[in-house]
Design a protein around this motif. Structure first.
Motif, PDB file in Angstrom:
ATOM      1  N   ASN A  18      64.735  65.852  66.429  1.00  0.00           N
ATOM      2  CA  ASN A  18      65.428  66.722  67.374  1.00  0.00           C
ATOM      3  C   ASN A  18      66.905  66.361  67.491  1.00  0.00           C
ATOM      4  OD1 ASN A  18      63.117  68.208  67.958  1.00  0.00           O
ATOM      5  ND2 ASN A  18      62.587  66.938  69.720  1.00  0.00           N
ATOM      6  N   THR A  19      67.192  65.065  67.486  1.00  0.00           N
ATOM      7  CA  THR A  19      68.584  64.616  67.560  1.00  0.00           C
ATOM      8  C   THR A  19      69.348  65.012  66.312  1.00  0.00           C
ATOM      9  OG1 THR A  19      67.972  62.771  68.997  1.00  0.00           O
ATOM     10  CG2 THR A  19      70.079  62.590  67.828  1.00  0.00           C
ATOM     11  N   ASP A  23      72.503  67.693  66.286  1.00  0.00           N
ATOM     12  CA  ASP A  23      73.802  67.257  65.773  1.00  0.00           C
ATOM     13  C   ASP A  23      74.202  67.971  64.488  1.00  0.00           C
ATOM     14  OD1 ASP A  23      74.110  65.546  67.907  1.00  0.00           O
ATOM     15  OD2 ASP A  23      73.538  63.738  66.803  1.00  0.00           O
ATOM     16  N   GLY A  24      73.357  68.881  64.005  1.00  0.00           N
ATOM     17  CA  GLY A  24      73.700  69.673  62.835  1.00  0.00           C
ATOM     18  C   GLY A  24      73.282  69.074  61.501  1.00  0.00           C
ATOM     19  N   TYR A  25      72.516  68.015  61.524  1.00  0.00           N
ATOM     20  CA  TYR A  25      72.031  67.388  60.291  1.00  0.00           C
ATOM     21  C   TYR A  25      70.661  67.967  59.941  1.00  0.00           C
ATOM     22  CZ  TYR A  25      75.815  64.121  61.178  1.00  0.00           C
ATOM     23  OH  TYR A  25      77.045  63.575  61.398  1.00  0.00           O
ATOM     24  N   VAL A  26      70.660  69.194  59.474  1.00  0.00           N
ATOM     25  CA  VAL A  26      69.424  69.947  59.300  1.00  0.00           C
ATOM     26  C   VAL A  26      68.500  69.357  58.237  1.00  0.00           C
ATOM     27  CG1 VAL A  26      68.452  72.230  58.850  1.00  0.00           C
ATOM     28  CG2 VAL A  26      70.541  72.004  60.212  1.00  0.00           C
ATOM     29  N   GLN A  32      62.536  64.402  58.925  1.00  0.00           N
ATOM     30  CA  GLN A  32      61.921  63.678  60.042  1.00  0.00           C
ATOM     31  C   GLN A  32      60.770  64.464  60.664  1.00  0.00           C
ATOM     32  OE1 GLN A  32      62.304  60.474  60.892  1.00  0.00           O
ATOM     33  NE2 GLN A  32      63.651  60.407  59.097  1.00  0.00           N
ATOM     34  N   TYR A  33      60.906  65.789  60.756  1.00  0.00           N
ATOM     35  CA  TYR A  33      59.773  66.597  61.253  1.00  0.00           C
ATOM     36  C   TYR A  33      58.574  66.447  60.320  1.00  0.00           C
ATOM     37  CZ  TYR A  33      62.707  68.987  64.717  1.00  0.00           C
ATOM     38  OH  TYR A  33      63.522  69.282  65.788  1.00  0.00           O
ATOM     39  N   LYS A  34      58.821  66.459  59.026  1.00  0.00           N
ATOM     40  CA  LYS A  34      57.721  66.308  58.068  1.00  0.00           C
ATOM     41  C   LYS A  34      57.074  64.935  58.201  1.00  0.00           C
ATOM     42  CE  LYS A  34      59.335  69.652  54.668  1.00  0.00           C
ATOM     43  NZ  LYS A  34      59.809  69.887  53.293  1.00  0.00           N
ATOM     44  N   GLN A  35      57.882  63.895  58.351  1.00  0.00           N
ATOM     45  CA  GLN A  35      57.318  62.557  58.523  1.00  0.00           C
ATOM     46  C   GLN A  35      56.567  62.442  59.849  1.00  0.00           C
ATOM     47  OE1 GLN A  35      59.855  59.220  57.566  1.00  0.00           O
ATOM     48  NE2 GLN A  35      60.860  60.376  55.932  1.00  0.00           N
ATOM     49  N   THR A  36      57.081  63.114  60.872  1.00  0.00           N
ATOM     50  CA  THR A  36      56.383  63.146  62.160  1.00  0.00           C
ATOM     51  C   THR A  36      54.979  63.706  61.978  1.00  0.00           C
ATOM     52  OG1 THR A  36      58.424  63.426  63.422  1.00  0.00           O
ATOM     53  CG2 THR A  36      56.387  64.183  64.471  1.00  0.00           C
ATOM     54  N   LEU A  37      54.887  64.806  61.249  1.00  0.00           N
ATOM     55  CA  LEU A  37      53.590  65.467  61.059  1.00  0.00           C
ATOM     56  C   LEU A  37      52.666  64.661  60.155  1.00  0.00           C
ATOM     57  CD1 LEU A  37      54.844  69.118  60.911  1.00  0.00           C
ATOM     58  CD2 LEU A  37      53.567  68.005  62.768  1.00  0.00           C
ATOM     59  N   ARG A  38      53.226  63.901  59.224  1.00  0.00           N
ATOM     60  CA  ARG A  38      52.374  63.011  58.427  1.00  0.00           C
ATOM     61  C   ARG A  38      51.789  61.913  59.310  1.00  0.00           C
ATOM     62  NH1 ARG A  38      56.017  64.393  54.223  1.00  0.00           N
ATOM     63  NH2 ARG A  38      57.492  62.716  54.641  1.00  0.00           N
ATOM     64  N   ARG A  42      48.835  66.437  64.786  1.00  0.00           N
ATOM     65  CA  ARG A  42      48.540  67.191  66.004  1.00  0.00           C
ATOM     66  C   ARG A  42      49.730  67.260  66.959  1.00  0.00           C
ATOM     67  NH1 ARG A  42      43.753  69.207  66.236  1.00  0.00           N
ATOM     68  NH2 ARG A  42      43.832  69.492  68.477  1.00  0.00           N
ATOM     69  N   LEU A  43      50.892  66.842  66.494  1.00  0.00           N
ATOM     70  CA  LEU A  43      52.097  66.998  67.312  1.00  0.00           C
ATOM     71  C   LEU A  43      52.603  68.427  67.057  1.00  0.00           C
ATOM     72  CD1 LEU A  43      54.666  64.140  67.764  1.00  0.00           C
ATOM     73  CD2 LEU A  43      54.905  66.430  68.695  1.00  0.00           C
ATOM     74  N   PHE A  44      52.000  69.370  67.755  1.00  0.00           N
ATOM     75  CA  PHE A  44      52.182  70.787  67.474  1.00  0.00           C
ATOM     76  C   PHE A  44      53.612  71.268  67.685  1.00  0.00           C
ATOM     77  CE2 PHE A  44      47.473  71.206  68.712  1.00  0.00           C
ATOM     78  CZ  PHE A  44      47.076  70.893  67.426  1.00  0.00           C
ATOM     79  N   GLU A  45      54.310  70.699  68.649  1.00  0.00           N
ATOM     80  CA  GLU A  45      55.698  71.115  68.876  1.00  0.00           C
ATOM     81  C   GLU A  45      56.563  70.792  67.661  1.00  0.00           C
ATOM     82  OE1 GLU A  45      56.882  73.054  71.203  1.00  0.00           O
ATOM     83  OE2 GLU A  45      54.953  73.134  72.217  1.00  0.00           O
ATOM     84  N   ALA A  46      56.292  69.680  66.998  1.00  0.00           N
ATOM     85  CA  ALA A  46      57.035  69.335  65.777  1.00  0.00           C
ATOM     86  C   ALA A  46      56.729  70.338  64.669  1.00  0.00           C
ATOM     87  CB  ALA A  46      56.694  67.914  65.325  1.00  0.00           C
TER      88      ALA A  46
END
Length: 156
Positions: A18-19, A23-26, A32-38, A42-46
């Motif tokens: 999210n940070t 900050d524009g670092y898409v 990081q979202y992909k690693q979060t989901l790995r 079940r972190l559905f918001e990610a």
């Protein structure tokens, strides 16, 4: 340091994603979202955030319509199509994949759910504004992201 010590900490990765995004670092945010989901599928918001970026970001080098559509479809299936925000994301993904009739139906379903919760009136209004695009067979891109500085490939 937390991420180095334990990369499975999904909550930490999600906040980092999210940070990065804010900050524009898409590209870094997407990773990081992909690693979060790995770490925690079940972190559905990610999953929702990632699907939305992949399908509606104005920068075509960032988008991956098919990947975002698959992710949004799975998210809605897992949550039994009961979360209006997830359905909203799916509708955008469907429209951007050329599935305009499905997008309209999904958006209408999301609107019904949004309207059941008075706290979601802004989201409902935003979706109502996008619905004519879906009906006209057009893709949707998030305008708000145009205001973010473009730092593709930059390192934070």
């Amino acid at each position: 340091a937390t991420l180095v010590a334990d990369p499975r900490r999904a909550g930490t990765r999600y906040r980092l994603a999210n940070t990065f995004f804010a900050d524009g670092y898409v590209p870094q945010a997407i990773e990081q979202y992909k690693q979060t989901l790995r770490a925690n599928p079940r972190l559905f918001e990610a999953a929702n955030r990632l699907a939305r970026i992949l399908t509606t970001h104005p920068d075509e080098t960032v988008r991956s319509d098919q990947e975002g559509l698959i992710l949004a479809s799975r998210l809605c299936a897992v949550t039994r199509r009961q979360n209006p925000r997830f359905l909203d994301t799916l509708a955008g993904a469907q429209a951007n994949a050329g599935q305009h009739e499905k997008a309209v139906k999904t958006a209408e379903m999301a609107l019904r759910l949004y309207r059941k919760d008075e706290r979601l009136t802004e989201e409902a209004a935003a979706l109502e504004a996008r619905l004519p695009l879906f009906r006209a067979g057009k893709a949707y891109r998030e305008d708000a992201w145009d205001k973010e500085p473009s730092r593709r490939g930059s390192t934070p």
